[in-house]
Each structure stands twice: as C-alpha cells, then as structure tokens.
Design a protein around this motif. Structure first.
Motif, PDB file in Angstrom:
ATOM      1  N   UNK A  48       0.821  -1.202   0.000  1.00 30.46           N
ATOM      2  CA  UNK A  48       0.000   0.000   0.000  1.00 30.46           C
ATOM      3  C   UNK A  48       0.862   1.262   0.000  1.00 30.46           C
ATOM      4  N   UNK A  49       2.091   1.145   0.491  1.00 30.39           N
ATOM      5  CA  UNK A  49       3.023   2.278   0.436  1.00 30.39           C
ATOM      6  C   UNK A  49       3.152   2.781  -1.004  1.00 30.39           C
ATOM      7  N   UNK A  50       3.293   1.839  -1.941  1.00 30.75           N
ATOM      8  CA  UNK A  50       3.432   2.217  -3.348  1.00 30.75           C
ATOM      9  C   UNK A  50       2.086   2.643  -3.922  1.00 30.75           C
ATOM     10  N   UNK A  51       1.007   1.925  -3.544  1.00 35.43           N
ATOM     11  CA  UNK A  51      -0.331   2.295  -4.037  1.00 35.43           C
ATOM     12  C   UNK A  51      -0.675   3.732  -3.635  1.00 35.43           C
ATOM     13  N   UNK A  52      -0.428   4.067  -2.360  1.00 33.11           N
ATOM     14  CA  UNK A  52      -0.761   5.418  -1.895  1.00 33.11           C
ATOM     15  C   UNK A  52       0.039   6.471  -2.644  1.00 33.11           C
ATOM     16  N   UNK A  53       1.334   6.203  -2.851  1.00 33.42           N
ATOM     17  CA  UNK A  53       2.163   7.148  -3.616  1.00 33.42           C
ATOM     18  C   UNK A  53       1.592   7.333  -5.018  1.00 33.42           C
ATOM     19  N   UNK A  54       1.252   6.216  -5.683  1.00 34.53           N
ATOM     20  CA  UNK A  54       0.738   6.299  -7.053  1.00 34.53           C
ATOM     21  C   UNK A  54      -0.603   7.030  -7.094  1.00 34.53           C
ATOM     22  N   UNK A  55      -1.458   6.746  -6.115  1.00 35.36           N
ATOM     23  CA  UNK A  55      -2.773   7.396  -6.083  1.00 35.36           C
ATOM     24  C   UNK A  55      -2.655   8.891  -5.830  1.00 35.36           C
ATOM     25  N   UNK A  56      -1.723   9.263  -4.953  1.00 32.93           N
ATOM     26  CA  UNK A  56      -1.577  10.669  -4.593  1.00 32.93           C
ATOM     27  C   UNK A  56      -0.876  11.500  -5.673  1.00 32.93           C
ATOM     28  N   UNK A  57      -0.291  10.815  -6.678  1.00 37.37           N
ATOM     29  CA  UNK A  57       0.339  11.552  -7.771  1.00 37.37           C
ATOM     30  C   UNK A  57      -0.664  12.469  -8.467  1.00 37.37           C
ATOM     31  N   UNK A  58      -1.839  11.899  -8.756  1.00 33.36           N
ATOM     32  CA  UNK A  58      -2.869  12.666  -9.431  1.00 33.36           C
ATOM     33  C   UNK A  58      -2.617  12.898 -10.902  1.00 33.36           C
ATOM     34  N   UNK A  59      -1.514  12.326 -11.442  1.00 30.61           N
ATOM     35  CA  UNK A  59      -1.160  12.567 -12.847  1.00 30.61           C
ATOM     36  C   UNK A  59      -1.113  11.282 -13.653  1.00 30.61           C
ATOM     37  N   UNK A  60      -1.377  10.142 -13.014  1.00 30.45           N
ATOM     38  CA  UNK A  60      -1.292   8.846 -13.712  1.00 30.45           C
ATOM     39  C   UNK A  60      -2.680   8.235 -13.780  1.00 30.45           C
ATOM     40  N   UNK A  61      -3.053   7.760 -14.956  1.00 29.17           N
ATOM     41  CA  UNK A  61      -4.403   7.217 -15.146  1.00 29.17           C
ATOM     42  C   UNK A  61      -4.490   5.719 -14.874  1.00 29.17           C
TER      43      UNK A  61
END
Length: 283
Positions: A234-247
């Motif tokens: 989830x550490x990586x999931x949260x980072x990816x989700x919080x980017x806001x620039x990746x679909x």
C-alpha cells in the motif's frame, strides 16, 4: 530450463516433469500495472516469508513446496521448487476489515462480493466476522480482476471445491490473523491461491501472507474512519494514487528513491516482526 509463464511479479520455469520453479522478482505492480522501478530484496522477502508461512500453515492445507535449495544458484533465495498443480481460476480473498476495494464496494451497495454487511461501518472498521470475497483471475492484458459472488465460484469450480476454497481461505486467515495480532500487526485482508493435485487434493500455491498479497496495519495505530498507515505494498499504491497525474494504465511511472527505500524497509520489517527472525540472519 523451460519458461512457462511470466507474471507481474513471479516467473515460472520447468526442468522436470511434474515440477516447476517459482521465481520471485523485485518487480512491483499496482493497479495491475508493473512499474519500471524494482524494489531491492523484494523477491527474497516474498520467498522467505512465504516459506515460513507454508510451514506454519501446513496442518491446515497441503502446499506445493518441494525445496528452496534445489534451485539454480542464480535464483537462490528468491526461488522455490514446487509441485506442479492445476491452478484454480479464482483469487481467494479473506477480509477482516473494510479497506481498499472492499470499502469502495460497501459504500456503493452495503455488500462486498455479494456478502451483506451491517450498516454504519466506516473505512477501517473491523468486520463482525471475516468474510470470503473472491475475485476472477484476469490476465492484465485483458483487464482487472472482478469481484465474484460465492454462487459464481460454485458455477466455475462446483459445489465441493467452492466450499473447500471458502472454508480453507477463512481458516488460513483466522490462523494468520491471530498469530500476527500477537505481534502487534493487524491482518486486514489477504489473497491466497489454490491448485488441485492430480488426485484432486486442494493445494496452497503461489505465495502466502506477504506484503504483496495482504494488507498489514500497525495495531497500535488502528483508528477506524480514516486511511490507515499500511505496512505492505500500500506504500506504493498510496504514492501512485496521490500523484494525481497517472491514469493507472501502462506505462507506469518511475518510483522515486525515497518511496523505494521506504517500501524495502517495510517489507524487511514485516518479515522480521512476523517470523521473529533477523533479516540478516535468515536461513
């Protein structure tokens, strides 16, 4: 050495009839997309932790492990020689808390995989009882895994096997959750995979109770009603989700160094806390 399958994280090879070699890589995937940045030692952590759990849970269900030593030197530490089994087309998920897609489904319908839950639960709530919430096994190129009801599992596997999958998954979850809670860790949910041996025996396969296949929360920090601090992928999931620039479609973004270091540290910490062994002194 014949390559049989390349998964998001594991590669499967065969060099003897009836046996396969399962090799865990350092690749990491989120939202069914393999990201371009590896996590150092991740494959070794997944392998070592899975072997520990296979041993701990062997009295619940047989597993596919033959040897972690009888593997090519280049893969030693992140490979397991296994019995070849017929993998069943169901991802078996047990949930003890509301999180992730389970929380999303509950908000929409009050159910998860067709299982009705009481009203008034919040994100992070402990469920009255662990529930079986299976999904499809969909190749990444064809889409995402989709929730299945128990009746849909019966339609795919038959009554007897479906009951075995449900009951065994929940027994594994309860056993692991009790052990982990003694170590101050909450097993939020976990995904396990089963196959059938040639004689029809149900066999636990792939990996089991790892930071890749499970959600772990620090018991002392658990606070329903908010996003929890996770000690897993989830550490990586949260980072990816919080980017806001990746679909959330390929190609995935590169993971920054600080997230790589944090993820590795979390994986190693979970190995040490769960097993009681030092990472540097592991077998």
């Amino acid at each position: 050495m014949q390559p049989l399958h390349k998964g998001k994280v594991r590669d499967v090879y065969s060099d003897r009839p009836g046996e396969v070699i399962l090799v865990a890589s350092d690749r990491v995937s989120v939202y069914d997309v393999v990201l371009p940045t590896p996590i150092p030692d991740k494959g070794k952590v997944l392998t070592a932790l899975s072997l520990w759990w296979f041993d701990q849970l062997a009295d619940v269900v047989p597993n596919h492990v033959i040897s972690a030593d009888d593997v090519p030197d280049e893969w030693r530490g992140r490979a397991i020689r296994c019995r070849q089994v017929e993998i069943l087309p169901v991802e078996c998920v047990a949930r003890g808390y509301l999180a992730g897609s389970g929380w999303t489904s509950y908000q929409e319908s009050g159910t998860v995989s067709g299982v009705e839950l009481p009203p008034g639960l919040v994100e992070g709530s402990r469920l009255p009882e662990p529930i079986f919430t299976p999904t499809t096994k969909t190749p990444p190129e064809l889409g995402h895994d989709e929730p299945m009801t128990y009746d849909e599992v019966v339609a795919v596997t038959g009554d007897a096997v479906a009951a075995q999958l449900r009951d065994t998954t929940l027994t594994l979850y309860r056993r692991a959750a009790e052990l982990m809670e003694q170590r101050g860790i909450l097993l939020v949910d976990t995904k396990v995979e089963f196959g059938l041996a040639p004689d029809g025996t149900l066999v636990l396969a792939d990996e089991v109770i790892t930071p890749d296949s499970s959600r772990f929360w620090q018991a002392s920090q658990w606070e329903p009603g908010r996003r929890q601090v996770s000690y897993d992928k989830q550490v990586v999931r949260d980072w990816a989700q919080d980017l806001g620039t990746w679909d959330k479609t390929p190609p995935g973004p590169a993971i920054p160094d600080d997230v790589v270091e944090k993820t590795r540290a979390v994986y190693v910490e979970m190995y040490e806390r769960i097993t009681g062994r030092s990472w540097s002194e592991r077998p």
